[in-house]
Design an enzyme around this catalytic site. Structure first.
Site, PDB file in Angstrom:
ATOM      1  CG  ASN A  11     -42.758  79.080 -41.553  1.00  0.00           C
ATOM      2  OD1 ASN A  11     -41.701  79.192 -42.176  1.00  0.00           O
ATOM      3  ND2 ASN A  11     -43.186  77.926 -41.064  1.00  0.00           N
ATOM      4  CD1 TRP A  12     -43.097  84.031 -46.257  1.00  0.00           C
ATOM      5  CD2 TRP A  12     -41.324  84.790 -47.377  1.00  0.00           C
ATOM      6  NE1 TRP A  12     -43.359  85.320 -46.655  1.00  0.00           N
ATOM      7  CE2 TRP A  12     -42.291  85.813 -47.343  1.00  0.00           C
ATOM      8  CE3 TRP A  12     -40.110  85.045 -48.038  1.00  0.00           C
ATOM      9  CZ2 TRP A  12     -42.103  87.059 -47.939  1.00  0.00           C
ATOM     10  CZ3 TRP A  12     -39.908  86.285 -48.622  1.00  0.00           C
ATOM     11  CH2 TRP A  12     -40.896  87.280 -48.574  1.00  0.00           C
ATOM     12  CE  LYS A  13     -45.262  76.068 -43.812  1.00  0.00           C
ATOM     13  NZ  LYS A  13     -46.050  74.904 -43.530  1.00  0.00           N
ATOM     14  CG  HIS A  98     -42.859  74.495 -38.231  1.00  0.00           C
ATOM     15  ND1 HIS A  98     -43.345  73.450 -38.977  1.00  0.00           N
ATOM     16  CD2 HIS A  98     -43.674  75.543 -38.478  1.00  0.00           C
ATOM     17  CE1 HIS A  98     -44.415  73.858 -39.645  1.00  0.00           C
ATOM     18  NE2 HIS A  98     -44.629  75.127 -39.360  1.00  0.00           N
ATOM     19  CD  GLU A 100     -43.883  72.294 -42.431  1.00  0.00           C
ATOM     20  OE1 GLU A 100     -42.985  73.109 -42.677  1.00  0.00           O
ATOM     21  OE2 GLU A 100     -45.084  72.513 -42.705  1.00  0.00           O
ATOM     22  CD  GLU A 165     -47.581  76.679 -36.497  1.00  0.00           C
ATOM     23  OE1 GLU A 165     -48.006  77.576 -37.233  1.00  0.00           O
ATOM     24  OE2 GLU A 165     -46.626  75.956 -36.790  1.00  0.00           O
ATOM     25  N   GLY A 171     -51.165  73.551 -43.287  1.00  0.00           N
ATOM     26  CA  GLY A 171     -51.156  73.213 -44.703  1.00  0.00           C
ATOM     27  C   GLY A 171     -52.424  72.521 -45.157  1.00  0.00           C
ATOM     28  CB  SER A 210     -55.622  76.294 -42.154  1.00  0.00           C
ATOM     29  OG  SER A 210     -55.035  75.129 -42.700  1.00  0.00           O
ATOM     30  N   GLY A 231     -48.422  80.300 -42.607  1.00  0.00           N
ATOM     31  CA  GLY A 231     -47.587  79.702 -43.649  1.00  0.00           C
ATOM     32  C   GLY A 231     -47.974  80.223 -45.012  1.00  0.00           C
TER      33      GLY A 231
HETATM   34  C1  PEP Z   1     -47.077  76.860 -40.634  1.00  0.00           C
HETATM   35  O1  PEP Z   1     -46.370  76.224 -41.386  1.00  0.00           O
HETATM   36  O2  PEP Z   1     -46.603  77.293 -39.569  1.00  0.00           O
HETATM   37  C2  PEP Z   1     -48.463  77.094 -41.010  1.00  0.00           C
HETATM   38  C3  PEP Z   1     -49.275  77.539 -40.082  1.00  0.00           C
HETATM   39  O3  PEP Z   1     -48.826  76.829 -42.298  1.00  0.00           O
HETATM   40  P1  PEP Z   1     -50.259  77.160 -42.998  1.00  0.00           P
HETATM   41  O4  PEP Z   1     -50.624  78.567 -42.570  1.00  0.00           O
HETATM   42  O5  PEP Z   1     -49.989  77.064 -44.453  1.00  0.00           O
HETATM   43  O6  PEP Z   1     -51.226  76.161 -42.494  1.00  0.00           O
END
Ligand code: PEP
Length: 251
Positions: A11-13, A98, A100, A165, A171, A210, A231
């Site tokens: 997921n490049w956000k 998600h 976010e 998640e 993050g 993470s 992410g």
């Molecule tokens: C995500 O945004 O779905 C995610 C898992 O981010 P990260 O891997 O950076 O924790």
């Protein structure tokens, strides 16, 4: 029942520009050898989906989106993108719900389910995200919160992917313990089985939060974990390739 094929999704956000699309062939150069055994997916920001599909054309990397409209048909919804448009430019999957988006855009379980239904109607596979906050975990409410999210955010259809998640792990620097991950993945599959019965066994359940090259192997070995939603560590081909190559199916 056939084994579930692992899915490792990036997921490049809201990161990157056109130049970042070079990471896609670079990723393939490192993971192409395991392509038959693992689905590798990149979800870039919406303006780059068509170009990402082109960058991935000579590779087995699949392309997905990060969100879609709950409206299945073309209609007057300024600023929205429907799932049929995403499919038209080459997306195969779409992330919905998600944390976010649930937090920043106040997306409810009902809205997330409508988005997932719209994705299915367009032939896309929705990746439905669920997960508890730290306060909810500390209050002992993980099963209640995640169970309700699964019941209310997923369509009664086995053509979905669910991503667990934990909001507090996204993050950040910490992840749940392996037994904690296994417990929630088991809960998610049991909850899916309430509506889908045996078909729930075919649904892939990913872990996200993470995941990186250092902890991926341990997480992939956890019971009931069918892959990852990644992410930060998906932005650079070298890191994302290291994650994919650490999956037991890549050996
Ligand atoms: C995500 O945004 O779905 C995610 C898992 O981010 P990260 O891997 O950076 O924790």
């Amino acid at each position: 029942m056939a084994a579930r094929k692992p899915l490792i999704a990036g997921n490049w956000k809201m990161y990157g520009r056109s130049a970042a699309l070079g990471e896609i062939p670079a990723l393939w150069a490192q993971v192409g050898g395991v392509a038959g055994a693992i689905d590798a997916l990149i979800c870039p920001p919406a303006p780059y989906i068509a170009a990402a599909r082109q960058a991935a054309a000579a590779t087995g990397v699949q392309i997905g989106a990060q969100d879609c409209s709950p409206a299945a048909d073309d209609s007057a919804r300024t600023g929205e993108v429907n799932a049929a448009m995403l499919a038209d430019v080459g997306a195969r999957y779409v992330i919905v719900g998600h944390s976010e988006r649930r937090t920043l855009h106040a997306e409810s379980n009902d809205l997330v389910r409508h988005k997932a239904e719209a994705a299915l109607a367009a032939g896309l596979t929705p990746i439905v995200c669920v997960g508890e906050t730290l306060a909810e975990r500390e209050a002992g409410r993980v099963a209640e919160v995640v169970g309700a999210q699964v019941r209310e955010s997923t369509p009664a259809d086995a053509r979905i992917v669910v991503a667990y998640e934990p909001v507090w792990a996204i993050g950040g620097a910490s992840t749940p313990t392996i037994p904690e991950i296994e417990e929630v993945h088991h809960l998610i599959r049991e909850t899916l089985a309430e509506r889908l019965a045996g078909e729930a066994n075919g649904v892939r359940i990913l872990y996200g939060g993470s995941v990186g090259p250092k902890n991926a192997a341990e997480i992939f070995a956890a019971m009931g974990v069918d892959g990852a939603l990644v992410g930060r560590a998906s932005l650079k081909a070298a890191d994302f390739a290291a994650i994919i190559l650490s999956h037991p199916a890549a050996k």
